[in-house]
Each structure stands twice: as C-alpha cells, then as structure tokens.
Design a protein around this motif. Structure first.
Motif, PDB file in Angstrom:
ATOM      1  N   LEU A 158       0.840  -1.199   0.000  1.00 21.28           N
ATOM      2  CA  LEU A 158       0.000   0.000   0.000  1.00 21.28           C
ATOM      3  C   LEU A 158       0.875   1.249   0.000  1.00 21.28           C
ATOM      4  CD1 LEU A 158      -2.959  -0.693   2.482  1.00 21.28           C
ATOM      5  CD2 LEU A 158      -2.946  -0.860  -0.004  1.00 21.28           C
ATOM      6  N   ARG A 159       1.940   1.225   0.776  1.00 19.82           N
ATOM      7  CA  ARG A 159       2.855   2.367   0.820  1.00 19.82           C
ATOM      8  C   ARG A 159       3.492   2.594  -0.553  1.00 19.82           C
ATOM      9  NH1 ARG A 159       5.954   0.429   4.341  1.00 19.82           N
ATOM     10  NH2 ARG A 159       4.691   1.081   6.129  1.00 19.82           N
ATOM     11  N   GLU A 160       3.843   1.507  -1.230  1.00 18.08           N
ATOM     12  CA  GLU A 160       4.455   1.620  -2.562  1.00 18.08           C
ATOM     13  C   GLU A 160       3.460   2.209  -3.564  1.00 18.08           C
ATOM     14  OE1 GLU A 160       5.687   0.396  -6.605  1.00 18.08           O
ATOM     15  OE2 GLU A 160       3.932  -0.299  -5.506  1.00 18.08           O
ATOM     16  N   TYR A 161       2.204   1.756  -3.499  1.00 18.24           N
ATOM     17  CA  TYR A 161       1.176   2.309  -4.385  1.00 18.24           C
ATOM     18  C   TYR A 161       0.968   3.799  -4.098  1.00 18.24           C
ATOM     19  CZ  TYR A 161      -0.404  -2.249  -6.178  1.00 18.24           C
ATOM     20  OH  TYR A 161      -0.485  -3.458  -6.803  1.00 18.24           O
ATOM     21  N   ALA A 162       0.943   4.188  -2.824  1.00 23.36           N
ATOM     22  CA  ALA A 162       0.745   5.588  -2.460  1.00 23.36           C
ATOM     23  C   ALA A 162       1.861   6.458  -3.025  1.00 23.36           C
ATOM     24  CB  ALA A 162       0.668   5.728  -0.943  1.00 23.36           C
ATOM     25  N   LEU A 163       3.097   5.966  -2.977  1.00 24.18           N
ATOM     26  CA  LEU A 163       4.229   6.713  -3.524  1.00 24.18           C
ATOM     27  C   LEU A 163       4.111   6.890  -5.033  1.00 24.18           C
ATOM     28  CD1 LEU A 163       7.159   5.120  -1.472  1.00 24.18           C
ATOM     29  CD2 LEU A 163       6.286   7.469  -1.289  1.00 24.18           C
ATOM     30  N   ARG A 164       3.346   5.992  -5.687  1.00 24.90           N
ATOM     31  CA  ARG A 164       3.116   6.111  -7.131  1.00 24.90           C
ATOM     32  C   ARG A 164       1.824   6.870  -7.431  1.00 24.90           C
ATOM     33  NH1 ARG A 164       2.955   0.216  -8.949  1.00 24.90           N
ATOM     34  NH2 ARG A 164       2.468   1.156 -10.949  1.00 24.90           N
ATOM     35  N   ASP A 165       1.258   7.512  -6.426  1.00 26.81           N
ATOM     36  CA  ASP A 165       0.046   8.329  -6.578  1.00 26.81           C
ATOM     37  C   ASP A 165      -1.149   7.514  -7.059  1.00 26.81           C
ATOM     38  OD1 ASP A 165       1.314  10.750  -5.780  1.00 26.81           O
ATOM     39  OD2 ASP A 165       2.175  10.943  -7.790  1.00 26.81           O
ATOM     40  N   ILE A 166      -1.226   6.266  -6.612  1.00 30.34           N
ATOM     41  CA  ILE A 166      -2.391   5.417  -6.884  1.00 30.34           C
ATOM     42  C   ILE A 166      -3.269   5.467  -5.639  1.00 30.34           C
ATOM     43  CG2 ILE A 166      -3.158   3.059  -7.342  1.00 30.34           C
ATOM     44  CD1 ILE A 166      -0.439   2.648  -8.788  1.00 30.34           C
ATOM     45  N   PRO A 167      -4.459   6.061  -5.717  1.00 29.22           N
ATOM     46  CA  PRO A 167      -5.234   6.340  -4.494  1.00 29.22           C
ATOM     47  C   PRO A 167      -5.908   5.131  -3.869  1.00 29.22           C
ATOM     48  CG  PRO A 167      -6.445   7.067  -6.432  1.00 29.22           C
ATOM     49  CD  PRO A 167      -5.094   6.630  -6.915  1.00 29.22           C
ATOM     50  N   GLU A 168      -6.296   4.140  -4.688  1.00 29.55           N
ATOM     51  CA  GLU A 168      -7.039   2.993  -4.176  1.00 29.55           C
ATOM     52  C   GLU A 168      -6.543   1.710  -4.831  1.00 29.55           C
ATOM     53  OE1 GLU A 168     -11.514   4.471  -3.093  1.00 29.55           O
ATOM     54  OE2 GLU A 168     -11.047   4.215  -5.225  1.00 29.55           O
ATOM     55  N   VAL A 169      -6.715   0.611  -4.097  1.00 27.08           N
ATOM     56  CA  VAL A 169      -6.394  -0.706  -4.638  1.00 27.08           C
ATOM     57  C   VAL A 169      -7.592  -1.625  -4.425  1.00 27.08           C
ATOM     58  CG1 VAL A 169      -3.912  -0.480  -4.252  1.00 27.08           C
ATOM     59  CG2 VAL A 169      -5.362  -1.498  -2.477  1.00 27.08           C
ATOM     60  N   LEU A 170      -7.591  -2.717  -5.179  1.00 24.90           N
ATOM     61  CA  LEU A 170      -8.581  -3.771  -4.971  1.00 24.90           C
ATOM     62  C   LEU A 170      -7.867  -4.927  -4.289  1.00 24.90           C
ATOM     63  CD1 LEU A 170     -11.615  -4.297  -5.712  1.00 24.90           C
ATOM     64  CD2 LEU A 170     -10.750  -5.748  -7.553  1.00 24.90           C
TER      65      LEU A 170
END
Length: 287
Positions: A158-170
């Motif tokens: 989740l932290r890695e996705y946040a650093l890539r400016d991806i707001p949500e995951v499934l």
C-alpha cells in the motif's frame, strides 16, 4: 464508409506489443476488404488532432486523456467501438463494481485506500494470502497486480502504491484452481478459451508459480461463454477478453475483463469476427 482506427500506445501492452499490433492490423485489413476506407493513428496523434472528421472510430486506446476525448466524441454522436465508456468500465475497480452488481461470480474483494486508513482496514482482511491490484487502471507494471503472503507485506505494498500516486487498490481473495483465459466478440458466435500457461501466454511468468499448473478441472464451457458475455455486457464492451479461475468442483470466478485484448492464439478468426461486427455496427449507424 470512412473510419479512423486508433491503435494502443505500447506502454499499455506489457509483454504483448507485437500481439496487440497484430490483431489491430488484421482487423483493419479485414475492414478494408469489405470496402471501408480507414485512417490509422496513434493515441498521441489522436490527442493532438484539433478535430476528428470520421464519425466511425474503432479503438484500442487506453490513455485516460484519449478515453475522455473519445467519450466527448461519442456523446456528440460518433460511433466508437469499443465504447469509450466501456473502456473506462474496464479499469480495475470500475470493472469489479460492474461485474459484482450484475451478479457475475467474482472473488471476494475490498476497495482499500492507500492511506493509513487503508492499512488499518487491511488488518481486518480475514485471509493470510491475497492479491493487491491497482484500482484506477489496468496492470502496466508487474507491481500493479501483486500476490502478498501477509498483512505486513500488504501494508508495505500500500505504501508503494501511495508513492506512485495510486489512491485505491482492490484487495482480492486468492482462489485455488485452473487459470483459464477467454476471448469473445459480443454479438457474434466467436468465443475462444485456453490454458495460458500451457501456451506460454502470460504477462508475468512468476504468476504461474503462484497459481500452479493446470489440472484441467471439468467445467461447463457453455456457462463460461454465457458468463463471459454477461461480463462484457456489464462493462459495455463488445470486443473483450478475460481470465477465470476454475475450481475442482467446476465452479469458476471471473478475475479480470479487458477491452480489446490481443487474441493471440486465435488471431485471424478473431480479426474476421471483429471486422464483421464493426462493419455491421457502423452500417447500422448510417456511416
């Protein structure tokens, strides 16, 4: 019949650049044989145009700005296939919502923000092993669909996705069973399915080690076609492909649906079916 075809930017074809180019080219050839006059452009060229004179558009575009421009043209009366609204429906979270709301069998999944709130929510996930998938788009990089083996590993993702400016995951449950890939052209008899690992057809080879080799569990092929067609209808796309997991008892769940995939194992037959559908739909609109 004057048409414009917009082919896919290569960054949206991970490990399938040649396959995506091939199905697009064969479809254009088949349309030309039926008498259509076709102008081909890239997503970047389409975005740079001040005006698009053709009212018939067939497209593999996925750039979000290109999809938005296509939606404007479609709302103004252009015939766009796949529908630009359908293309957006195939973005990961949109797709899951569309399938779930139309009673398509899908894995148990949660939409989780990549903020600290998401990390707290992940602590409530009941299973030890699960998938985290980029929510706002398709998989472009290997990390966009990640199998994690613990909640701690999931929180790091989740932290890695946040650093890539991806707001949500499934966040989705891991289902044991055979991975089956399918392709279809809605409104025609064309439907094809196969075991991708047995044909060396996959985006990321490491997924095979996670899913395991195919055991060829028996299942109802006609039901797979029915559910796949229903999935495409739910997402409002005509040219589609996807993935399903078939369990030992023959039940299956749809884990992915894409607008206009590569059709690599059945390319020529698929191109003919796609061109036939496009010609029919464009003719019906009076082009």
């Amino acid at each position: 019949m004057e048409l414009v075809g917009i082919h896919r930017n290569r960054k949206f074809s991970p490990n399938h650049i040649g396959n995506d180019d091939a199905i697009f080219s064969l479809t254009a050839q088949a349309l030309r044989k039926q008498g259509a006059r076709i102008r081909i452009c890239s997503e970047d060229e389409f975005l740079a145009e001040e005006a698009t004179p053709e009212r018939g558009i067939f497209t593999m575009a996925r750039e979000k700005s290109a999809v938005q421009k296509l939606q404007i043209l479609e709302s103004a009366g252009a015939a766009v296939i796949n529908s630009a609204f359908g293309i957006e429906n195939c973005f990961r979270i949109n797709m899951h919502k569309a399938l779930e709301s139309n009673q398509v069998p899908v894995p148990v999944s949660w939409i989780v923000p990549t903020t600290d709130e998401g990390k707290d929510r992940l602590d409530q996930w009941p299973e030890a092993h699960f998938w985290i998938k980029r929510g706002d788009f398709h998989a472009i990089h290997r990390e966009d669909v990640t199998f994690v083996r613990s909640r701690l590993e999931g929180q790091e993702m989740l932290r890695e996705y946040a650093l890539r400016d991806i707001p949500e995951v499934l966040v989705s449950q891991h289902l044991a069973g055979d991975l089956v890939k399918f392709y279809g052209v809605r409104g025609t008899d064309f439907f094809f399915w196969f075991y991708p690992y047995e044909h060396n057809h996959h985006k990321y080879v490491e997924y095979e080690a996670i899913n395991g080799k195919s055991h060829h569990h028996s299942f109802d092929e006609a039901e797979l076609q029915r559910v796949a067609t229903a999935s495409a209808a739910a997402c409002q796309v005509d040219i589609y492909g996807g993935d399903a997991i078939v369990a030992k008892d023959g039940t299956f769940h749809i884990i992915d649906l894409n607008d206009w995939p590569s059709f690599a194992p059945c390319r020529q037959d698929a191109a003919n079916a796609i061109a036939g559908l496009l010609f029919q739909k464009f003719t019906q609109t009076g082009l």
